[in-house]
Structures are given as C-alpha cells and as structure tokens.
Write a protein that holds these residues in place. Structure first.
Motif, mmCIF file in Angstrom:
data_model
loop_
_atom_site.group_PDB
_atom_site.id
_atom_site.type_symbol
_atom_site.label_atom_id
_atom_site.label_comp_id
_atom_site.label_asym_id
_atom_site.label_seq_id
_atom_site.Cartn_x
_atom_site.Cartn_y
_atom_site.Cartn_z
ATOM 1 N N GLY A 472 6.790 31.331 -26.122
ATOM 2 C CA GLY A 472 7.487 30.648 -25.040
ATOM 3 C C GLY A 472 7.911 29.245 -25.402
ATOM 4 N N VAL A 473 7.877 28.344 -24.416
ATOM 5 C CA VAL A 473 8.251 26.944 -24.598
ATOM 6 C C VAL A 473 6.990 26.123 -24.782
ATOM 7 C CG1 VAL A 473 9.345 24.938 -23.539
ATOM 8 C CG2 VAL A 473 10.315 27.222 -23.193
ATOM 9 N N ARG A 474 6.983 25.267 -25.794
ATOM 10 C CA ARG A 474 5.854 24.368 -26.039
ATOM 11 C C ARG A 474 6.367 22.935 -26.075
ATOM 12 N NH1 ARG A 474 1.034 27.463 -25.597
ATOM 13 N NH2 ARG A 474 1.990 29.521 -25.435
ATOM 14 N N VAL A 475 5.705 22.051 -25.358
ATOM 15 C CA VAL A 475 6.063 20.638 -25.343
ATOM 16 C C VAL A 475 4.937 19.873 -26.035
ATOM 17 C CG1 VAL A 475 6.699 18.641 -23.950
ATOM 18 C CG2 VAL A 475 7.286 20.955 -23.169
ATOM 19 N N LEU A 476 5.303 19.088 -27.057
ATOM 20 C CA LEU A 476 4.319 18.355 -27.843
ATOM 21 C C LEU A 476 4.507 16.859 -27.686
ATOM 22 C CD1 LEU A 476 4.566 20.333 -31.223
ATOM 23 C CD2 LEU A 476 3.209 20.891 -29.208
ATOM 24 N N ARG A 485 0.405 16.901 -30.401
ATOM 25 C CA ARG A 485 -0.532 17.364 -29.365
ATOM 26 C C ARG A 485 0.229 18.099 -28.268
ATOM 27 N NH1 ARG A 485 -2.582 15.311 -24.455
ATOM 28 N NH2 ARG A 485 -1.271 13.456 -24.659
ATOM 29 N N GLU A 486 -0.126 19.344 -28.025
ATOM 30 C CA GLU A 486 0.534 20.123 -26.987
ATOM 31 C C GLU A 486 0.159 19.586 -25.607
ATOM 32 O OE1 GLU A 486 -0.105 24.514 -25.276
ATOM 33 O OE2 GLU A 486 0.586 24.509 -27.363
ATOM 34 N N VAL A 487 1.185 19.300 -24.779
ATOM 35 C CA VAL A 487 0.934 18.739 -23.460
ATOM 36 C C VAL A 487 1.444 19.635 -22.336
ATOM 37 C CG1 VAL A 487 0.867 16.352 -24.263
ATOM 38 C CG2 VAL A 487 3.063 17.357 -23.605
ATOM 39 N N ALA A 488 2.266 20.631 -22.655
ATOM 40 C CA ALA A 488 2.771 21.536 -21.621
ATOM 41 C C ALA A 488 3.295 22.800 -22.292
ATOM 42 C CB ALA A 488 3.883 20.874 -20.805
#
Length: 535
Positions: A472-476, A485-488
């Motif tokens: 899916g979508v990963r926000v770092l 660091r993954e934050v969302a």
C-alpha cells in the motif's frame, strides 16, 4: 512498471530486504526510533548487501530420499520428515488466496526459484505458476500441494511438491519441497510462502491516513496519476479485454471525484506515465513516444501531437521548470531532453544514454541541474544537465542484481540525499548520500516484506511518500535520512478486488502529493484513491 518477463527472471533471485541496521528477515516489527533531534549531516557508510542475501534454510523439514534416488511417487506424504514441524501451526489456513513461493535448494544458496500459487477465491482448482495443481490439500492443518511443469528444450517434465511445516507469522508458511523428473529425485530443499493478502504486524487498514474517496478506472490497469487544475489525470495500461488510455476526474471536491472524460488512441494501449506543465499534459506511450494534450479546458483534453516525430517507446516522463525528460528504454536506451518553454510545442535538445543495454532507463529525477537516472540493471546514475546540449556523466551507484527503478532527491543538513527504490522482490529503499556523485555512498535503508517492492517515491519536505505495491502507501519521516521512520500507512491491497492475480506488481503503484492537503494514489485494481493525512 517494467515488463512481465523481468518478473519471471527475478523470481529466481527473490531475497530479503533490510532494515536500517540489519538484514531484513521478515520481522516487520523492527521500526527505527523516533526522529527527535536534527540531523547534523554525519552518517556512516553502510556496506552494500545487495538484494541477494541468503538467510539459510527456511525449515528443518526434509524429503527423506537423496538427489538421484529412484522414486515411484514424488507426492507420497510419507517421504517427508515432519518430525520438527510445529503441531497446529497450519490448523486455521484458508483454502483460498494467493501465495508467493521462494524455493531454496539444499545444494545451493544462490539458485533460488520463485513460483506463484493461486487458490481461486471462488474455490476450485488452483494453479502453480499457471499450471493446474495435481494435489491441493491446503487448509484444516495441511499445506501440501504439487504440480507438473512441462518439458522444455533444456529439461524434462518435472513434478514439484511442497510440504508446509511451520508458520512463523500469520502471512507466511515455511517448509520443504522436492522436484522429481523421470522417476528420480532431482532437487530437494526448503521454501517460504508469503501471502500478501494477509497484513503483517497486525496492521489495520490504515494508520495516520484516511480514505476520502475511491473511483474505479475501467480502461485497463491504472498505473499513474497527475493532479493539476482541480483534475486528476489517470493513465492505464491496456489489458486483453480493455484498451488502456486516460481517465480524467474532476477532484475539486476530493470526497466526490467525477469522471469527465476518457481518452484512447487506436493501436496505442500502453500508457504508463503522465505529467503536466501549464496547459500541456504529457503522456508516456510505448508506441507514440510522448503524447501532448492541451488541457486549457482541464475536463476535456485535446490531442496536439506526439514527440519525437518518429514512434518511440517512452516509459515515464519527468518535468521541471523548463524541460521535459522522457525515459526511452529498449530499443532506445536513452533519456530524451525537450525544451518546454512553450509547453504545447516541445523541442528535442538531446538524448542521453549510458549505452549499458539491458532494460534501459526506467525513471528519472532532476535536482539542482543534475539528472538522476534509475537505469534498471545498470544502476543509479547522475548527469550534469546544466547545459542540456552538452550533458556529461558524474557518477553512479550499482551492484550485482540491481534493478534501479525510481528516486527522489533533496538537501538535508547541507548534504544532497537520494532516496532510491528498486523494483521486484528482494529490493527496497536505499538512502544514498550523492553530494559527490562520483562517490555515492549508502547511508540508510528501509524495507518491508522481501516478497514486495516499491514502485514510486515522492519527497515533500521531510516526508517521503511511497507507493509500495502490495504494502500500500507508506509515509516516512526522513528528517534524519539515515534513519527513515514510518509514520503513516494505508493498505490498499485486498485479494478480493477485481482482477487481482497475486503478482508482486499489484497494489499501490502511482502517487502524487500536489499540496492541496490530499494524497492521490493509483491502485492497479481499485483505481484512484484520495487520502488525507491525520494530524
């Protein structure tokens, strides 16, 4: 997205990706610590472990006969030693779903083989890499399956049998396998089977991201999106039953996107990338090169022309303030540079080529008059493009087995940092210090399951937005680049979505963050998803 043939080739080298400090072993719980202090620009150069890290046998399960022994029936359950298998580990297995299998022969730590196992969601006979299963005992405590692969000019017909033994995580089964041919044992070894449709880390649908709306795209397989003038332009690759093309959505109300137009060109069905500048929309076409549309009326694009004058396979496009860069892989093997000071009338200035062959340039990023090219098997390379008519190479980063696919570049603590993502199983995100392009160095890494890979990457300030296929979508948070660091996240992938096949090249594939407060994502099955970040 790259040709399917590359997927078949890379299945043979499917390996683990890494966390920022150690080889990634499938433990997705390992997340870097919170970034609380500003980065001072210092970073230790990390060793390149490549995408082919051997983690050893997957299981203690074993086939009792040795290679070369005569065997009457390869799929005789009694010939598998299951004494070390975990009781009850397979009791709650589903009887349907997709698995990605990686087989490791006991005789070698490099000759991996990859297979896709499909158990139809509607029930019935499953397949192993497209071949009907001859044994299908999966569920209610068992993972035992086999298929016969046909003879080739190089080998006779082969029977493949897989016996599940342990279940280290809910999405993964480990065990042993055997391959037989002409009444003899040919290969024995262990395997791991990952099911991408089951989320790891006990994840819910999302964290920190909220689905605002979803709009299907009926043109084929949607792959990319660009957002401008209150409209989202989604391009799709044609399939056997659908033509491919462009879908235009009015997204002035992101909660209710409205389809305003679809566009196709006869005999031109592979549209893989899209970008816009002012009133010009640029589409990467495998048949026509770069197709230019006039979007003065954003809801109703009008065809203008295709460049260059001769047909060319263009896979992706990138636009900065004054230039359009078009990636032309085989047979072109070049990056075409156009002057777009008149956006609707691009003028070709130069063609840049490594002359490296292979799959050619896939994607590019331009930053501070440097062109960073993801050149697939040839690696990641930088060029000086201050003078577009006199381009010269500055350096690169490459390793055996690389498939450089996409990147984003920015400045952190006075250092120029590239976030580079490979494609196909085993690859992941690398953080490179490219301040000196002639001496690029690896300073950080981020990866999830080794069976999945990244497709597109966007950098906005200190956040990196990643379209991570089945993840899916990963926000770092990349404010400290060596420690992403993954934050969302938002899990777009569901096995039950139409047209899913279990391929690793499915899921979140295109992404844009235009600055209007929303994230626009293309999923290969679901179409256009609009997300909002929860603060």
């Amino acid at each position: 997205m790259a040709p399917f043939s590359r997927w078949l080739l890379l299945l043979t080298t499917l390996t683990a990706c890494t966390t920022p400090s150690a080889p990634f072993s499938g433990d997705a719980e390992v997340i870097p610590e919170r970034n609380t202090a500003p980065w001072d620009g210092g970073a230790e150069a990390l060793p390149e472990r490549t995408d082919s890290v051997d983690l050893g046998p997957y299981s203690d399960c074993a086939f009792k006969l040795a290679v070369g022994d005569a065997v009457a029936a390869c799929d005789d359950v009694s010939l598998f030693d299951q004494s070390t298998c975990t009781p009850g580990a397979l009791d709650d297995l589903d009887t349907v779903g997709f698995y990605s299998l990686k087989a490791r022969p006991s005789s070698s730590n490099t000759a991996y083989s990859g297979y896709s196992l499909r158990l139809p969601l509607e029930g019935g006979k499953g397949t192993l890499s497209g071949r009907a299963l001859t044994r299908q005992e999966i569920g209610a405590g068992s993972f035992f399956t086999s298929a016969t692969l046909p003879a080739t000019p190089f080998s006779p017909a082969r029977d493949l049998v897989f016996m599940g033994c342990t279940r280290p995580t809910p999405d993964r089964i480990n065990g042993c396998y055997v391959q037989c041919a002409q009444g003899k044992v040919g290969t024995v070894g262990t395997f791991t089977a990952a099911r991408p449709g089951i989320r790891t880390r006990g994840e819910s649908e999302s964290s920190g991201l909220k689905l605002v709306s979803e709009a299907s795209v009926s043109l084929g397989m949607p792959v990319d999106v660009y957002v401008t003038k209150g409209h989202a332009y989604v391009v799709a690759v044609g399939t056997a039953s659908k033509p491919g093309g462009l879908a235009v959505f009015n997204v002035r109300d992101p909660s209710h996107p409205v389809l305003t137009k679809t566009v196709q060109l006869a005999g031109d069905s592979y549209w893989n990338g899209v970008w816009a500048k002012d009133n010009a929309l640029y589409i990467a076409s495998a048949s026509s090169g770069v197709i230019v549309y006039d979007i003065s009326n954003p809801a109703d694009p009008q065809y203008v022309r295709a460049v260059p004058n001769a047909p060319l396979n263009v896979h992706t496009v990138f636009v900065d303030d004054k230039r359009l860069y078009a990636m032309a892989p085989t047979p072109g093997d070049a990056v075409l540079i156009f002057d777009v000071s008149s956006p609707l009338a691009p003028v070709e200035l130069n063609r840049v080529s490594l002359g490296a062959g292979g799959s050619g340039p896939h994607d590019a990023f331009v930053y501070e008059e440097r062109l960073y090219v993801s050149h697939t098997e040839a690696g990641y390379h930088a060029f000086d493009v201050a003078d577009a008519e006199h381009v010269y190479p500055m350096g690169g980063y490459s390793f055996d087995g690389q498939y450089a696919h996409a990147s984003a570049v920015g400045t952190f603590a006075g250092r120029t940092v590239a976030f580079e993502g490979g494609e196909y199983p085993g690859s992941h995100l690398r953080v490179l210090d490219v301040t000196d392009p002639a001496n690029m160095k690896l300073i950080g890494e981020y990866g999830l399951r080794p069976e999945t890979s990244i497709h597109n990457i966007l950098l906005r300030g200190s956040k990196l937005y990643v379209a991570y296929y089945q993840e899916g979508v990963r926000v770092l948070d990349v404010s400290i680049p060596p420690k992403p660091r993954e934050v969302a996240y938002f899990n777009t992938y569901r096995e039950t979505d139409p047209d899913r096949t279990g391929s690793s090249l499915e899921g979140a594939i295109g992404i844009r963050v235009p600055g209007d407060g929303f994230i626009y994502v293309v999923d290969t099955s679901r179409g256009l998803l609009i997300l909002s970040e929860q603060r």
